[in-house]
Design a protein around this motif. Structure first.
Motif, PDB file in Angstrom:
ATOM      1  N   GLU A  45      19.780 -18.129  68.402  1.00 25.11           N
ATOM      2  CA  GLU A  45      18.499 -18.731  68.038  1.00 25.11           C
ATOM      3  C   GLU A  45      17.371 -17.764  68.366  1.00 25.11           C
ATOM      4  O   GLU A  45      17.311 -17.219  69.471  1.00 25.11           O
ATOM      5  N   VAL A  46      16.504 -17.527  67.397  1.00 29.36           N
ATOM      6  CA  VAL A  46      15.295 -16.732  67.616  1.00 29.36           C
ATOM      7  C   VAL A  46      14.116 -17.683  67.470  1.00 29.36           C
ATOM      8  O   VAL A  46      13.864 -18.225  66.390  1.00 29.36           O
ATOM      9  N   THR A  47      13.433 -17.920  68.566  1.00 24.44           N
ATOM     10  CA  THR A  47      12.359 -18.914  68.575  1.00 24.44           C
ATOM     11  C   THR A  47      11.220 -18.438  69.455  1.00 24.44           C
ATOM     12  O   THR A  47      11.436 -17.702  70.428  1.00 24.44           O
ATOM     13  N   VAL A  60      16.321 -16.236  71.909  1.00 20.65           N
ATOM     14  CA  VAL A  60      15.605 -14.968  72.027  1.00 20.65           C
ATOM     15  C   VAL A  60      14.272 -15.098  71.295  1.00 20.65           C
ATOM     16  O   VAL A  60      14.205 -15.700  70.219  1.00 20.65           O
ATOM     17  N   SER A  61      13.222 -14.527  71.841  1.00 16.74           N
ATOM     18  CA  SER A  61      11.920 -14.576  71.170  1.00 16.74           C
ATOM     19  C   SER A  61      11.920 -13.647  69.965  1.00 16.74           C
ATOM     20  O   SER A  61      12.691 -12.682  69.892  1.00 16.74           O
ATOM     21  N   SER A  62      11.032 -13.926  69.011  1.00 18.86           N
ATOM     22  CA  SER A  62      10.904 -13.064  67.828  1.00 18.86           C
ATOM     23  C   SER A  62      10.563 -11.642  68.235  1.00 18.86           C
ATOM     24  O   SER A  62      11.085 -10.669  67.669  1.00 18.86           O
ATOM     25  N   LYS A  63       9.699 -11.509  69.231  1.00 19.59           N
ATOM     26  CA  LYS A  63       9.290 -10.180  69.685  1.00 19.59           C
ATOM     27  C   LYS A  63      10.481  -9.400  70.221  1.00 19.59           C
ATOM     28  O   LYS A  63      10.672  -8.218  69.896  1.00 19.59           O
ATOM     29  N   ASN A  64      11.304 -10.052  71.035  1.00 21.05           N
ATOM     30  CA  ASN A  64      12.464  -9.356  71.599  1.00 21.05           C
ATOM     31  C   ASN A  64      13.495  -9.034  70.527  1.00 21.05           C
ATOM     32  O   ASN A  64      14.123  -7.968  70.552  1.00 21.05           O
ATOM     33  N   PHE A  65      13.681  -9.949  69.590  1.00 18.93           N
ATOM     34  CA  PHE A  65      14.619  -9.690  68.492  1.00 18.93           C
ATOM     35  C   PHE A  65      14.187  -8.448  67.715  1.00 18.93           C
ATOM     36  O   PHE A  65      14.987  -7.539  67.464  1.00 18.93           O
ATOM     37  N   GLU A  66      12.933  -8.392  67.339  1.00 18.76           N
ATOM     38  CA  GLU A  66      12.440  -7.255  66.568  1.00 18.76           C
ATOM     39  C   GLU A  66      12.478  -5.970  67.392  1.00 18.76           C
ATOM     40  O   GLU A  66      12.798  -4.889  66.872  1.00 18.76           O
ATOM     41  N   ASN A 114      12.080 -17.333  61.504  1.00 23.18           N
ATOM     42  CA  ASN A 114      11.829 -16.207  62.399  1.00 23.18           C
ATOM     43  C   ASN A 114      12.706 -14.974  62.177  1.00 23.18           C
ATOM     44  O   ASN A 114      12.370 -13.899  62.674  1.00 23.18           O
ATOM     45  N   ILE A 115      13.811 -15.117  61.470  1.00 24.04           N
ATOM     46  CA  ILE A 115      14.692 -13.965  61.250  1.00 24.04           C
ATOM     47  C   ILE A 115      14.659 -13.507  59.798  1.00 24.04           C
ATOM     48  O   ILE A 115      14.483 -12.318  59.511  1.00 24.04           O
ATOM     49  N   TYR A 116      14.799 -14.444  58.892  1.00 20.46           N
ATOM     50  CA  TYR A 116      14.903 -14.093  57.473  1.00 20.46           C
ATOM     51  C   TYR A 116      13.726 -13.263  56.963  1.00 20.46           C
ATOM     52  O   TYR A 116      13.932 -12.226  56.302  1.00 20.46           O
ATOM     53  N   ASP A 287      17.506 -13.252  78.099  1.00 18.94           N
ATOM     54  CA  ASP A 287      16.710 -12.278  78.841  1.00 18.94           C
ATOM     55  C   ASP A 287      17.341 -10.888  78.817  1.00 18.94           C
ATOM     56  O   ASP A 287      17.178 -10.104  79.738  1.00 18.94           O
ATOM     57  N   MET A 288      18.035 -10.573  77.760  1.00 18.78           N
ATOM     58  CA  MET A 288      18.711  -9.285  77.650  1.00 18.78           C
ATOM     59  C   MET A 288      17.680  -8.171  77.445  1.00 18.78           C
ATOM     60  O   MET A 288      16.888  -8.204  76.512  1.00 18.78           O
TER      61      MET A 288
END
Length: 667
Positions: A45-47, A60-66, A114-116, A287-288
Motif C-alpha cells: 500500500e502506498v498512502t 509506504v508514503s508516496s514520497k518514499n515510494f518515489e 498514488n502509484i499508477y 519504514d524501510m
C-alpha cells in the motif's frame, strides 16, 4: 485480526525486520550484485495517510515510494515487464543489467491514486496482483478482508483495473480469487493460510485429502483467471501467492492455468535462467530506508540468509506440552510461548515425535499419518502458535531418521539395524531400535511418515535426531550386507574393521548413505514446504576426535557442506568431560578449521545433567557458557531441553545473554 494474521505469516518469510527512519535521500551505498540476477521488489500500500492504512506495517508514503524508485534507477537498476522476463527466460531477449520486477499486492484503491499516475508518467512497468473476491464485491457491500470487513471503496474497481491494464504499464496478476484468508487448519481451530493448509473438518474430524485439496486450489485460481478475462483484461501470466505461502503442487497448478511465473517471499537471489515457478521477493515495509533496501538487495545476491543471522535456539520437547487435560495443555503452551518471548528466541526446534516408554525410539507422533500411532494432533497447533504469536523466525520439526518403533503388526517393524558386536565388548552400542536404511520397505515407510508431516503443518525446517548414525558394528542386516557387496565391500564386518583403509572407505560409504537418505527425506517434505531448511544433530566426539567418525558414521566436514546447519551436542556432563571450558574451546577450535564452520554449526548446550537424574544446569552457568562461546566467535547457540513447567532455565538470565548478540544478518 487480519493485520496480525498477515504479519505473523509474513514475518517468517521476510529475511530481516528493516528498521530505521523514513527514506528521504539518495545517499545510500550501492549494493554489489551480479548484474544478471533479477531483483523482485514488492509493495502493498502506498498512502499519504498512515492512520487510515489497511496494513500500517506495510504502508509506504508516496514520497518514499518515489524516492526508492529513483534511487534504484540512479544506481543502474532497470525496471522490466513480464513480457521481457518471459522472453529472457526463453533465451529470446537479453535483459538490461540489474533488472527489477516491481510488484504491488492486493489491489487497494490507493494504487490507482498514488502509484499508477507515477509509473505511467515515468513509463515504469509494474505487476498488480488482485484478489478476485475483493474486487467482485458489490459497491453497496463491505469487503471481507480476512477476519475483518472494510469499505468497498478501499479496493479497486474493475473499470480502474481495465484502464490501467490497457495503459500497457500495469500487468494484472492473480492473487487468487478467495485464498487470501485463513481456514481451519487443525482440531484446535487455528486459522492458517488457505493456499497451503489442508482444511480440517471439525464435524468429521478429518483433513482434506490430496484430491480435494488440489481441486480447491485449481478451482479458485481458474475462477480468478476467468473472472479477470471476462472483464476484458488479459488472463494473468503471474501468480502472487497470498502471504507468500505456496507449495510445489500449487506451482504446478498455476503453470497449468497459464501462470508460469509465481512469486513468493522466500530469501535468496533469483537467477534468470532457472525456473520462474517461485521467484523470491523483497517485501518493502513502512519504514524501510535506502540503506535497508541496498543491504537487502546485496544480502539476497550473496544468498545471506539464516547462516549469516545468529540463531538463538530453544529445543523443545512437545512431551512437556502434551497433557490429557486440555486446559492444562493450553496452560503449558501458554507458558512455552511466554518463555520464548521473554528470552527473545529466534529459532525453535520442536519435537514432532514421542517416546512414551523412553526406550530411545519413537513409537508415537504428534501429527496425522498413515504408519504410526498419533499421540495427539498437536504439532500443527504448537508450531503455528509459535510462528504467529512470538518473534520466532524459524520453527524446525525435530524428527528421527531411523529410530522408529513401528506397530508390531506392520511387517516392516522387523526390518531393523543389526548390531554385530561381541557380548564382552565395551565398545559403543547404540542400544535402541532403528529401522535399517538399507531396507527398501523401511525406507518407503519412513518416506511416507515425512510426507505426512510435510502436508500436516506449516514449518521452516527439519532437524534430524541424533540417530543419523551407524556404529562400526552396524549395519549387519541382510539388506545392508547386500548393499556392501554391491559397493565392493566385504560382507564380513570384522574383516572391514581390522583393515584401517577398508574401515575408512566403509565408514565414508555409510556416512554418505545416511546423509543421502536424510536429504532425500527433506526433498520429500519440500513438496509441501519448498523453502525447507535442514539441520542435524551430531555427537561432540565426532568434532573432538576425527577418528570417531568410524564409531558413528558421521563426518563434520560433510555435514557442514551438505546440511544448512549442524547442531553439535556440546554436552560436557553427558560426555563426562574433565574440563568443561576446554571441552567447549576444543569444539570451537575445530569449527574454525573450516571456512563455513562457524556459520553453519550450532553449539547446542545441555540444560540438565541426565547422569544425575536430570538435575538442571544452573541458568547462570548456561549464560556464562553462551557468553564465552560468543566471545570465541560462535554465531549460533541453542540449548536442550526447555522446561516450561518448572520455568527453567531462567528467562531473565537467558534473555540478557542472548540479547548480547545482535540478531540481524552479519554480512
Amino acid at each position: 485480526m487480519f493485520n496480525r494474521f498477515l504479519g505473523s505469516v509474513l514475518k517468517t518469510c521476510v529475511s530481516i525486520a528493516l528498521l530505521g527512519t523514513a527514506a528521504t535521500t539518495y545517499a545510500a551505498k550501492k549494493p554489489h550484485i551480479n548484474p544478471q540476477t533479477l531483483t523482485v521488489i514488492g509493495y502493498h500500500e502506498v498512502t499519504n495517510d498512515a492512520k487510515s492504512a489497511l496494513i500500517p506495517f506495510y504502508a509506504v508514503s508516496s514520497k518514499n515510494f518515489e524516492t526508492q524508485v529513483k534511487w534504484l534507477q540512479k544506481n543502474g537498476f532497470h525496471f522490466i515487464s513480464v513480457t521481457q522476463l518471459l522472453k529472457a527466460h526463453e533465451g529470446k531477449l537479453i535483459l538490461p543489467e540489474k533488472p527489477v520486477l516491481l510488484t504491488v499486492d492486493d489491489g487497494y484503491e490507493s494504487f490507482y491514486t498514488n502509484i499508477y499516475p507515477y509509473v505511467k508518467e515515468n513509463k515504469i512497468p509494474v505487476v498488480l496482483a488482485i484478489v478476485g473476491a475483493w474486487v467482485n464485491t458489490p459497491a453497496d457491500q463491505q469487503v471481507q478482508f480476512g477476519d475483518d470487513k472494510i469499505d468497498r471503496d478501499k479496493i479497486l474497481t474493475w473499470s480502474q483495473i481495465k484502464e490501467m491494464s490497457d495503459s500497457g504499464y500495469v500487468e494484472i496478476a492473480s492473487h487468487s480469487y478467495d485464498l487470501h484468508k485463513g481456514i481451519v487448519g487443525n482440531p484446535q481451530k487455528n486459522s492458517e493460510p488457505a493456499a497451503t493448509t489442508r482444511l480440517y473438518n471439525p464435524k468429521t474430524k478429518k483433513y482434506e485429502g490430496d484430491g480435494d485439496y488440489n481441486k480447491r486450489i485449481y478451482d479458485d485460481l481458474k475462477k480468478n483467471n476467468e473472472l479477470i478475462k471476462s472483464k476484458g483484461i488479459p488472463s494473468p501470466r503471474v501468480m502472487v501467492w497470498p502471504y507468500g505461502r505456496y507449495n510445489l503442487e500449487t506451482v504446478r497448478i498455476a503453470k497449468h492455468l497459464g501462470m508460469p511465473i509465481t512469486i513468493s517471499l522466500d530469501d535468496g537471489p533469483v537467477y534468470l535462467r532457472k525456473s520462474l515457478g517461485a521467484l523470491n521477493r523483497i517485501l518493502v515495509e513502512h519504514d524501510m530506508t535506502l540503506d535497508n533496501l541496498s543491504q537487502e538487495i546485496e544480502n539476497r545476491e550473496k544468498n545471506l540468509g539464516d547462516n549469516a543471522r545468529p540463531q538463538k535456539i530453544m529445543h523443545v520437547d512437545l512431551d512437556y506440552i502434551y497433557d490429557k487435560d486440555e486446559k492444562q495443555e493450553e496452560r503449558n503452551l501458554g507458558n512455552l510461548l511466554d518463555r520464548i518471548q521473554k528470552m527473545n528466541i529466534t529459532t525453535v526446534y520442536l519435537q514432532a515425535f514421542s517416546d512414551p516408554d523412553a526406550n530411545g525410539s519413537a513409537d508415537m507422533v504428534y501429527f496425522p499419518n498413515r504408519y504410526i500411532p498419533v499421540r495427539q494432533d498437536l504439532f500443527n497447533r504448537v508450531a503455528w502458535q509459535i510462528a504467529s504469536r512470538t518473534q520466532v523466525q524459524r520453527v524446525y520439526a525435530w524428527m528421527p531418521l531411523l529410530a522408529w518403533e513401528l506397530p508390531k503388526k506392520n511387517p516392516v517393524s522387523k526390518n531393523l539395524v543389526v548390531t554385530q558386536q561381541p557380548k564382552n565388548s565395551d565398545h559403543l552400542n547404540m542400544g535402541y531400535i532403528r529401522l535399517s536404511p538399507f531396507s527398501a520397505p523401511a525406507r518407503r515407510v519412513i518416506e511416507g511418515i515425512y510426507q505426512d508431516l510435510g502436508k500436516s503443518a506449516t514449518f521452516d525446517g527439519i532437524i534430524f535426531h541424533d540417530d543419523v548414525t551407524l556404529s562400526d558394528y552396524e549395519d549387519a542386516s541382510p539388506e545392508a550386507l547386500q548393499a556392501y557387496a554391491k559397493a565392493g565391500f566385504s560382507t564380513d564386518l570384522a574383516t572391514l574393521r581390522n583393515d584401517d583403509k577398508s574401515l575408512q572407505k566403509w565408514t565414508a560409504f555409510k556416512t554418505d548413505y545416511l546423509d543421502n537418505f536424510a536429504l532425500q527425506l527433506a526433498a520429500e517434505v519440500r513438496q509441501y514446504q519448498p523453502a525447507l531448511l535442514t539441520a542435524r544433530n551430531m555427537y561432540a566426539q565426532v568434532v573432538l576426535n576425527p577418528y570417531a567418525e568410524t564409531w558413528y558414521s558421521q563426518s563434520l566436514q560433510k555435514s557442514l557442506n551438505r546440511y544448512d546447519f549442524t547442531a553439535i551436542m556440546a554436552m560436557p556432563y553427558m560426555e563426562q568431560a574433565k574440563d568443561k571450558t576446554q571441552f567447549y574451546a576444543d569444539i570451537v577450535k575445530r569449527l574454525k578449521q573450516y571456512p563455513n564452520g562457524l556459520s553453519k554449526a550450532v553449539v547446542e548446550l545441555q540444560a540438565v545433567d541426565w547422569r544425575k537424574n536430570s538435575t538442571p544446569i544452573p541458568s547462570v552457568e548456561l549464560a556464562d557458557t553462551i557468553k564465552s562461546l560468543y566471545q570465541q566467535g560462535v554465531m549460533h547457540v541453542g540449548y536442550y531441553p526447555d522446561d516450561p513447567i518448572k520455568g527453567l532455565p531462567d528467562t531473565t538470565i537467558m534473555r540478557k545473554v542472548f540479547d548480547s548478540k545482535v540478531s540481524r544478518i552479519q554480512p
